[in-house]
Scaffold this active site. Sequence first.
Site: not given
Length: 531
Positions: A80-81, A132-133, A150, A156, A245
């Site tokens: 996905k990156d 997106r989230r 981040r 996190r 992203c």
Amino acid sequence: MDRKLIIGTRGSDLALWQAHFVQDSLAAIGITADLKIIKTQGDRILNLSFDKLEGKGFFTKELEEELLAGTIDLAVHSHKDLPTENPPGLIIAAVSEREDPSELLLIFKDCVDVHQKLSVKYGGIVGTSSNRRKAQLLAYRPDLDIIELRGNVPTRVNKLRGESYDAIMLAKAGVSRLGLDLSEFHVEELSPTELIPAPAQGALAIQIRENDPELFNALQALNHPDVAEALAVERNLLKMFGGGCHLPLGCYCRKDGDTYQVFTSKADDSEEFPDRLFVEAKSTEGLVEKVYSFFAAGRVFPKKVFISRELSDHSYFHKALTKHHIEVEARSLIRTVPVITKLDNYILRNVDWIFFSSKNAVEYFFQLDPLLPKKVKFGVMGSGSEDMLRRKGHFVDYTGAGVDPADVAAEFAKIANGTTVVFPSAENSMRSIQHALSSETKIIDLPIYETILEDDVEGSGAEILVFTSPSNVEAYFVDNLLEPDQKIIAIGLSTGKKLDEMGVKYTLPYSPDETGLAEAVFGTICLSYKC
């Protein structure tokens, strides 16, 4: 292959797990490799959100530069990156098996409120760096305060421990790969059909130089073509939108039998209520273009949609449609009344499960002030019943997803067979779940309400009609109020069967909740206008 390879990787715990996974997979086919840790822009700059960083490939560019320079032989990326286009001279040689692409919402236990959807207290602070989230979370819970978060996965989690946030969001794949102990938190898992993941979430990509056919051929032993085919749909859609992203785009493609299913969520920015679409096709050919055309400019929306239940102006369905100036006519064609006013609590002694097939069943059951056993578990049919049960202050132990009661019944039977189950329900219930349970299961049917058809039901001039129960269908077709060219959506198979009796064609949503119904409305628009 005779030569020893050098694998390029970032230095985070998750990146190193991924690189070691590939290293071990290569060793299993007789290829040795060493690791080289490379720091990327995304690792160095932690004080800015992704949409403030310049360019694309925040976690991949430096690895790709070393590949092109020949200082490493392959780079391992979270798929996905990666930008949607490889730099000239580089290719993706292999794609891993896909880890579960679900999302996890980690909530400080003091900040849990079972009455709220997603269980975060009202006005809670949720950390995520993903637009997106953020867009999808706010669509469900506009009261939440979404702030920047981040860092790598352990960082996190530690920030949540430091009480800077009430909850944070993480990809389940990363948590699973690192084997993190999250028992100190309340964890809500959001399926990829509930909160749609980033394109290619959960898969690894192995990138090499294009002019290394020997390595390409060797890596085919690690490649999963079926995964690559599904990811191509997701990433090609991302490419068509020119995104990276920071784009609030979720896309999830999977194969169900011989059918491809694509779930998409897109907003223009993280503050906007996202549009969602669900489509199915027998082939991936033209599938990306079909999805893209729905979200492109120039769409034609119906003026009015009818739904056979009362709705709040703040409901998901209402907000999803009125965003596009679609009038929502929401009125039930039936009414319900209780059939008992007092509950013999002796019935609930030694009960293991209470299963609700509707929101009405939940509502009328708790009006009876039941005395519940301490260890009783709750099962429900669909997220609507789950939300209603939350409002009564209870978590759900089993939620039946999908529109086919037979599938839900089979799944519930796996965990409930041999126990005692109470079914609060309407009189003349279809008893779909009960039929699937074994003879060793003690079934207690508890009729608590009945449904009455309203008199003098008026038709609707809406282009799309959404029927939410068989009784509502029955009420509408007493005088057959259907007009030519009206499109019909049925919330589940039992509602669909009633429409079958009327000889009426209809569409079934993927899930029998307001999100699924909104997806079905937009899917009907897509089919009607051949998007």
